[in-house]
Design an enzyme around this catalytic site. Sequence first.
Site, PDB file in Angstrom:
ATOM      1  CG  HIS A 173     -46.825   1.683 -15.252  1.00 25.32           C
ATOM      2  ND1 HIS A 173     -45.596   1.104 -15.001  1.00 25.32           N
ATOM      3  CD2 HIS A 173     -46.847   1.957 -16.583  1.00 25.32           C
ATOM      4  CE1 HIS A 173     -44.913   1.040 -16.124  1.00 25.32           C
ATOM      5  NE2 HIS A 173     -45.645   1.536 -17.109  1.00 25.32           N
ATOM      6  CD  GLU A 273     -46.921  -1.890 -15.762  1.00 26.71           C
ATOM      7  OE1 GLU A 273     -47.993  -1.455 -16.261  1.00 26.71           O
ATOM      8  OE2 GLU A 273     -45.856  -1.944 -16.395  1.00 26.71           O
TER       9      GLU A 273
END
Length: 298
Positions: A173, A273
Amino acid sequence: MQANLATLLATIPEISLCSSADLYGGEEPGLPVLKIQGASGSAAVALQGAHLLSFIPAGGRELLWLSPKAVFAADKAIRGGIPLCMPWFGRHPEGLPAHGFARSSNWDVSEVEILGNGDIKVVLVLHDTAATQALWPHAFVFRLALTVGRELTLALSVENLSDQPAPFSQAFHSYLAVPDVTEIAISGLDGCTYVNTLLEGHPRKVQEGDLHVQSLTDRVYLNVPAKQVISHGSGQTHIVSDTHSAIVWNPWEDAAKLADVGQGNYPGFVCVERGDVLDNALTIAAGGVYRASMTLSE
């Protein structure tokens, strides 16, 4: 804290253990953080979540964005850097904690090494516990190998030690620092199908050309090429991964609703991400291993 950590770190003076309070302020005692200072680059990683907080290639700029309102507290996800979202990504259908438990669990350091080219490698591990079994009923070993140099490489392995197949999805992330999100261009997604999670029914469309973020954005791109490039006023950020999905997120004015982001801070970052989510999620066979990697560079 693992008993042998001080002994392990004593072999590599380029790695030191400090508190998040020492680096970023906030309430003591904060969280334990490994500070890595090599000839080719520096980084910081919180042991909670094996969470990258900073990466600066030598002579370069900070590639990661860490929220000025980030909270460093036990069992709480840290806003910014590179959280590990697994063994599931996003909301759980049964109401379990979003993005899994890896990002809020305490990992151990298993290896530290200076490689032949001077890059520094750190390996962190997480094993199943009674608490994780209650959320994801599988014995496992998660390993994350971090290599810090002119590039930052994350190499993840997930070993399913149970005798049952394990449903699995994950994302690196990445919160990437940019001068102004309204002026960036993201290439490497042209022609890819994306899911717009902000609209009812999560409609699917095909990306045409570069992506420009001009409003609240939350898209999941499927079956993407290995490389994406974020071009901005400070240069470029390159992402290379062998995963199959890319998630692009910026909260825009909704940042005001996120206490650990705050009003006015959203222009300083974009999340691009890489992972394996939605259609690219998978099942790890009993005794099987999932592997994924991602590299960031200027």
